[in-house]
Every structure is written in structure tokens, then in C-alpha cells.
Write an enzyme that holds these catalytic residues in place. Sequence first.
Site, PDB file in Angstrom:
ATOM      1  N   ASP A   1      12.620   7.156  10.178  1.00  0.00           N
ATOM      2  CA  ASP A   1      11.470   7.547  11.012  1.00  0.00           C
ATOM      3  C   ASP A   1      11.302   6.557  12.157  1.00  0.00           C
ATOM      4  O   ASP A   1      10.565   6.832  13.095  1.00  0.00           O
ATOM      5  CB  ASP A   1      10.211   7.554  10.128  1.00  0.00           C
ATOM      6  CG  ASP A   1       8.978   8.071  10.843  1.00  0.00           C
ATOM      7  OD1 ASP A   1       9.090   9.117  11.511  1.00  0.00           O
ATOM      8  OD2 ASP A   1       7.916   7.433  10.743  1.00  0.00           O
TER       9      ASP A   1
ATOM     10  N   ARG B   1       0.834  -1.218   0.000  1.00  0.00           N
ATOM     11  CA  ARG B   1       0.000   0.000   0.000  1.00  0.00           C
ATOM     12  C   ARG B   1       0.863   1.260   0.000  1.00  0.00           C
ATOM     13  O   ARG B   1       0.713   2.146  -0.843  1.00  0.00           O
ATOM     14  CB  ARG B   1      -0.911  -0.001   1.234  1.00  0.00           C
ATOM     15  CG  ARG B   1      -2.031  -1.008   1.154  1.00  0.00           C
ATOM     16  CD  ARG B   1      -2.793  -1.052   2.459  1.00  0.00           C
ATOM     17  NE  ARG B   1      -1.982  -1.664   3.496  1.00  0.00           N
ATOM     18  CZ  ARG B   1      -2.293  -2.785   4.133  1.00  0.00           C
ATOM     19  NH1 ARG B   1      -3.416  -3.386   3.854  1.00  0.00           N
ATOM     20  NH2 ARG B   1      -1.514  -3.278   5.063  1.00  0.00           N
ATOM     21  N   ILE B   2       1.804   1.344   0.975  1.00  0.00           N
ATOM     22  CA  ILE B   2       2.578   2.580   1.096  1.00  0.00           C
ATOM     23  C   ILE B   2       3.662   2.648   0.015  1.00  0.00           C
ATOM     24  O   ILE B   2       3.880   3.694  -0.600  1.00  0.00           O
ATOM     25  CB  ILE B   2       3.188   2.699   2.515  1.00  0.00           C
ATOM     26  CG1 ILE B   2       2.048   2.761   3.546  1.00  0.00           C
ATOM     27  CG2 ILE B   2       4.079   3.932   2.625  1.00  0.00           C
ATOM     28  CD1 ILE B   2       2.486   2.662   4.991  1.00  0.00           C
TER      29      ILE B   2
ATOM     30  N   HIS C   1       9.140   8.606  14.616  1.00  0.00           N
ATOM     31  CA  HIS C   1       8.001   7.790  14.185  1.00  0.00           C
ATOM     32  C   HIS C   1       6.794   8.678  13.847  1.00  0.00           C
ATOM     33  O   HIS C   1       5.711   8.536  14.405  1.00  0.00           O
ATOM     34  CB  HIS C   1       7.645   6.762  15.268  1.00  0.00           C
ATOM     35  CG  HIS C   1       6.979   5.535  14.707  1.00  0.00           C
ATOM     36  ND1 HIS C   1       7.178   4.280  15.196  1.00  0.00           N
ATOM     37  CD2 HIS C   1       6.098   5.383  13.698  1.00  0.00           C
ATOM     38  CE1 HIS C   1       6.461   3.402  14.523  1.00  0.00           C
ATOM     39  NE2 HIS C   1       5.785   4.054  13.602  1.00  0.00           N
TER      40      HIS C   1
ATOM     41  N   GLU D   1      12.890   2.044  20.056  1.00  0.00           N
ATOM     42  CA  GLU D   1      12.333   3.390  19.954  1.00  0.00           C
ATOM     43  C   GLU D   1      12.276   4.076  21.312  1.00  0.00           C
ATOM     44  O   GLU D   1      12.167   3.418  22.346  1.00  0.00           O
ATOM     45  CB  GLU D   1      10.922   3.304  19.357  1.00  0.00           C
ATOM     46  CG  GLU D   1      10.928   2.598  18.013  1.00  0.00           C
ATOM     47  CD  GLU D   1       9.693   2.857  17.186  1.00  0.00           C
ATOM     48  OE1 GLU D   1       9.200   3.987  17.179  1.00  0.00           O
ATOM     49  OE2 GLU D   1       9.222   1.905  16.557  1.00  0.00           O
TER      50      GLU D   1
ATOM     51  N   GLY E   1       5.500   8.964  10.781  1.00  0.00           N
ATOM     52  CA  GLY E   1       4.855   8.563   9.526  1.00  0.00           C
ATOM     53  C   GLY E   1       3.353   8.756   9.546  1.00  0.00           C
ATOM     54  O   GLY E   1       2.750   9.253   8.592  1.00  0.00           O
ATOM     55  N   ALA E   2       2.740   8.369  10.652  1.00  0.00           N
ATOM     56  CA  ALA E   2       1.276   8.408  10.692  1.00  0.00           C
ATOM     57  C   ALA E   2       0.770   9.690  11.339  1.00  0.00           C
ATOM     58  O   ALA E   2      -0.431   9.851  11.529  1.00  0.00           O
ATOM     59  CB  ALA E   2       0.769   7.212  11.478  1.00  0.00           C
TER      60      ALA E   2
ATOM     61  N   ASP F   1       9.865  -6.855  -4.634  1.00  0.00           N
ATOM     62  CA  ASP F   1       8.809  -7.417  -3.781  1.00  0.00           C
ATOM     63  C   ASP F   1       8.458  -8.787  -4.346  1.00  0.00           C
ATOM     64  O   ASP F   1       7.729  -8.894  -5.336  1.00  0.00           O
ATOM     65  CB  ASP F   1       7.577  -6.494  -3.767  1.00  0.00           C
ATOM     66  CG  ASP F   1       6.551  -6.917  -2.727  1.00  0.00           C
ATOM     67  OD1 ASP F   1       6.476  -8.137  -2.421  1.00  0.00           O
ATOM     68  OD2 ASP F   1       5.828  -6.045  -2.215  1.00  0.00           O
TER      69      ASP F   1
ATOM     70  N   ALA G   1       9.409   2.661   7.483  1.00  0.00           N
ATOM     71  CA  ALA G   1       8.559   1.470   7.656  1.00  0.00           C
ATOM     72  C   ALA G   1       8.697   0.941   9.084  1.00  0.00           C
ATOM     73  O   ALA G   1       7.887   1.265   9.957  1.00  0.00           O
ATOM     74  CB  ALA G   1       8.922   0.409   6.628  1.00  0.00           C
ATOM     75  N   ARG G   2       9.740   0.185   9.329  1.00  0.00           N
ATOM     76  CA  ARG G   2       9.961  -0.374  10.661  1.00  0.00           C
ATOM     77  C   ARG G   2      11.443  -0.352  10.996  1.00  0.00           C
ATOM     78  O   ARG G   2      12.295  -0.593  10.126  1.00  0.00           O
ATOM     79  CB  ARG G   2       9.447  -1.825  10.735  1.00  0.00           C
ATOM     80  CG  ARG G   2       7.957  -1.921  10.971  1.00  0.00           C
ATOM     81  CD  ARG G   2       7.587  -1.376  12.344  1.00  0.00           C
ATOM     82  NE  ARG G   2       6.178  -1.318  12.636  1.00  0.00           N
ATOM     83  CZ  ARG G   2       5.395  -0.250  12.431  1.00  0.00           C
ATOM     84  NH1 ARG G   2       5.871   0.846  11.873  1.00  0.00           N
ATOM     85  NH2 ARG G   2       4.125  -0.266  12.786  1.00  0.00           N
TER      86      ARG G   2
END
Length: 535
Positions: free
Chosen positions: A255, A149-150, A287, A260, A289-290, A169, A230-231
Amino acid sequence: MKILITEKIAADSVQYLLDRGLQVDERLGLSQAEIEDIVEPYDALIVRSVTKVNKDLLSRAKNMKVVGRAGNGIDNIDVATCTEKGIIAVNTPEANIMAAGELAVGLAFAIFRNICYANEASRRDDFRRGRMIGNELEGKTVGIIGLGRIGSIVARKLKGIGMEVIAYDPYISTEKFERVGAKKCPTLEELLVASDLISFHTPKTKETYNMIDAPELAKCKKGVRIVNAARGGLVNETALYEALKSGQVASAAIDVFDKEPSYDKEPGVQKYSHPLLELPNFVYTPHLGASSHEANHNVGTAVTELVAKALEGELVAAINMPSCSGNMSILKPYASLCEKLGRIYFQAEKTPVKRIEICYRGELADQETGVLTLSVLKGFLSSLSSERVSFVNVRKAVEDRGIEVVESKTTHIKRYNNLVNLKFLTEDDRELSLNGTVFGVGTEVLVTFFGYQMNFELAPMVIAMQNEDVPGIIGKVATLLGEHDINIASMHWGRKPGSGKAQSFIAIDQPVPEEMVDSFTSIPGVLRFTQLDFT
Ligand code: NAD
Ligand code: MLT
């Protein structure tokens, strides 16, 4: 019902829960141990990415029914343990993807043009722009790892500014690469050697953790740039540090760190340091991103709605619910019917069951009916099981009892558009069958009951009575109900031709108290008297 929220979600979504009469405790900034200490009484837990909903926490969450992940990634949720415990796990996979995609693109601009460094240097009175010269993105190649998606959003946006997009991918179709306009790299190495910018968009899994380490960085073009929104840990942080110092990587933006910081503590309260934060060619966002108002609103609204509905027993698209891919507007009314049909068996019968056969007839045969089967099984076990049984663990709970579940479908049907047929094969080899359907927008109708033809609209409380097929019995039952001040909402009679018996269904406004049941069973001609509770 009590809900614990351990990480910040939008205020209007918390209000949504309060408006539904749910008790909400927002306890932000607690340590993992502190959360474990207080979690026991809560029915639901809402987290973002920091709280670890792991075995330890879940073993203390004795009352937990739903875990809501306000966001996308579920690497902080032990989904398997949730499933084992019958805890429904939900997330909001779509709600913040634009925010995360835009941040990744923003970070790419920041590191190509040294925006953060220039801003920070200027505040130190260092305006020497000759030391801040960057590169243009147009005409360069971006390698996207993970074209989900992203990754797809980032690919489209960077293509829009004139970058060439390649992607790695191995889990998606070639058609998806073509649709997004990304050249497919069959191997990671092909992406590494060709990219001027590498952007990560995979989940954190055993396979992706440290997927770019020192040997992979060495294969990249000298001066490659890296973005990870992402992570944490997809690119090994020690190797990245060395590569940033040596110039193998020109600049990087992250990010998400592997470990963390707390995002709620005041400055100075926590001791957090990271070697990467000391490098001038490194950009960090905590973090973020969102963290757009739009995503906060979308994520909060989506997660609180899902959690509230799941607590109310509604069917929701849970991470740990098998196959929820059918058309829910068609399936939902049938899921409710199926649960009620399933609930009938052990309220009316005592004999153990060795097999349950479920046949979906008519238009339902074209649907993905997995959720309907789970609904039948949930209803079937509801009056039996002391353990918590939910959509997520019910199939296993039934099969663990040695009961075989067989599903079939046929479009062949008469008189109705759809019919759900249940057959219970008992241990004494009887076959007891129920048929039900839904009329209009939600009128649930029992069409046959253990061999008797019916046409009975299911109600919250019902008396199912078998009696001799002779005049006068219903009158006596109705009179007795009146004497006990129990109101009748509706009645229906069905016969099994040639049996000399009739089956009556009486919808009542409140149950017949247990101590009064004998007065009904002792009416001459009444053979069985069962109360069915569908509340
Ligand atoms: P997604 O599931 O839609 O896409 C992930 C893609 O990664 C899939 O296409 C999958 O096939 C691919 N993939 C899996 N393993 C791979 C491997 N070994 N090699 C290459 N590709 C692989 O997920 P998404 O919604 O696009 O989210 C992507 C990531 O972004 C997730 O890690 C998510 O947690 C994270 N995220 C971060 C933020 C943030 O605030 N920074 C916000 C939202 C999402
Ligand atoms: C997510 O996976 O949705 C993001 O990491 C955002 C977050 O949890 O805050």
C-alpha cells in the site's frame, strides 16, 4: 488565524474550522517547493503523509504554531525541529487504525486468492481460471512484524479466520502477545522461517527501514507472501522485485512505496513508474490504508479539533509535549490556574528568579502533573519572551535562562482538596510565594499572594494593590476608578498579620490606562499598584 491544508481531509472537518472563524486555504497537489514558498504567513499546517514537514519547510514557516498530521505515522514530520521552534505537533493515532488493519487483511486475501490478477485478466478477455488458482489462508501462519495498534487488529482478524498468528515486536510486553493471542517470536529470523504470510505494522525508523532485504527474504519459506500496509521501504523494493520474479516470494501486496506518487494529480500529469507495478504477482494500492469514509471522518474531525484547540491555547495531547498521561478532566482546570499563577510573577515583580519551586498538594499529588508544571512555566515566561513559547519548548526556554525548576508533591493538606503552591526564589534571595486552588468546575481562586492571605476569584483584569492597613484608602481608589469610568467587578482584601500592610485585589472590567496609573500611586497610603492581565 490562517490554516494551510495541503492534503485532502474530510469536507465536514474543514467546515468545522471555518465555523470557528478560522481562515482555511486548501491547496492540494502542490509540490514540496511550492508549499515552502507559500507557508510563511500560516499559523497552522494540516498534512497527511505526503507533505514533508522537514527543516526546510519549517525554516520558512515563520508564523507556524501548530502542525496537524491528519493520520497516524509521523515519519514525515520533523518533530524535534517543531519542538525547537515551539511548534505544537499533533496527530490522530487512533482514528484510522481499523481502516488500515482491514486493508492489510484485504490485501492478504487478494494475494492468496489472486483476486486482483483474476479481475484484471478477465477484463482482458482472459478467463483461464486454471492460471488463477490460489491458496487458502485457514491453517497457514501469519507473521506480524510490529504488534501495536494496527498489528493487533490484523492479528485478531486473521486469527478469526483460522490462521496461526506469530509476531515479532521486541518493544512490547509478553502479556500483550498473550492478550492478542499471538505467539511471540524472540527474533525476526524465527518469524521469517515460520511464516506463510508476513505483514508489516511497524513505524518507519532507522531500525525498520529495509528490515527485510535480500538476505532476510532468502531465509523465508519458499512461496511466502508479503503485505506491507505500514510504511514504504520496510521491505526493500529491489529485493522484493527479484524474489517475486524468482518465486521465492509467491505474491506481495503493498500500500506504501518508498517513494510515493502524488495522490492528487490527474492521470498522465505526473510521470510515475515502479518496476514492481509490472509484475503480475504484485498488488498495489495507492496508500489506501486510511481511505475509508469512516477513517476520513474520524481523522479529519480529530485533527481539526486538535489544531483549533491548540491555536486557541488549549492544552492538547501533542506528540511533542512531555508527559500528558494524567487524567485531563482533573488536570485541565488546574492547568488554567497554573498558567495564571505563573503569569503573576513578572507582572508584579522585576527581580530575576533563580529557582521556581512548584508543590502540588492534596489529590493532585496522585496525578501525573507534568502538564501543570509546563502551564506554570508558560505563564511565567509569557510576559518576558519575544520568542514563541509553547507547552512544547517552555521548559527548555526557562532552563536556558538558568532558572532551576523543582517539583514536589504531598497529599498532606488542610482546608482545601487541592492546592498549587509556587515559590519564586529571587536573585536577591527573597522567597515569594503564591497559592491557588480550583473550586467546583473551574472557579480559580488565589489563596495567598506573596505572604498575604486571600480568597480572591481570579478575573481577566485585576488590580493588585499594596497599601497601609488604615481606613479610607479603598474608598479613594474606588472613587478614582469610577471617575475614570472603570467598572469594578469584585474586590477582596487580605492582611499579613503584624506587617501593618494590606493587599487588595480589585477585578475591573477594563485596564487602567498607563497614563492614569500615577493618579492611583499618589493616593496617600498606596504602596504598590500593579495591574495583572490574565486575558
Ligand atoms: P503503533 O505505534 O501502535 O505500533 C507499532 C509497533 O511497532 C509497536 O508495537 C512497536 O513496538 C513496533 N516496533 C517498532 N520498531 C520495531 C522493530 N524494529 N521491530 C518490530 N517491531 C517494532 O503503530 P500503528 O498505529 O499500529 O501503525 C503501524 C504502522 O502503520 C505505522 O507505520 C503507521 O504509520 C502505519 N499506518 C499506515 C496507514 C496506511 O494508510 N497505510 C494507516 C495508518 C497507519
Ligand atoms: C497514516 O499514517 O495515518 C496513514 O499513512 C494514512 C495517511 O496518512 O493517509
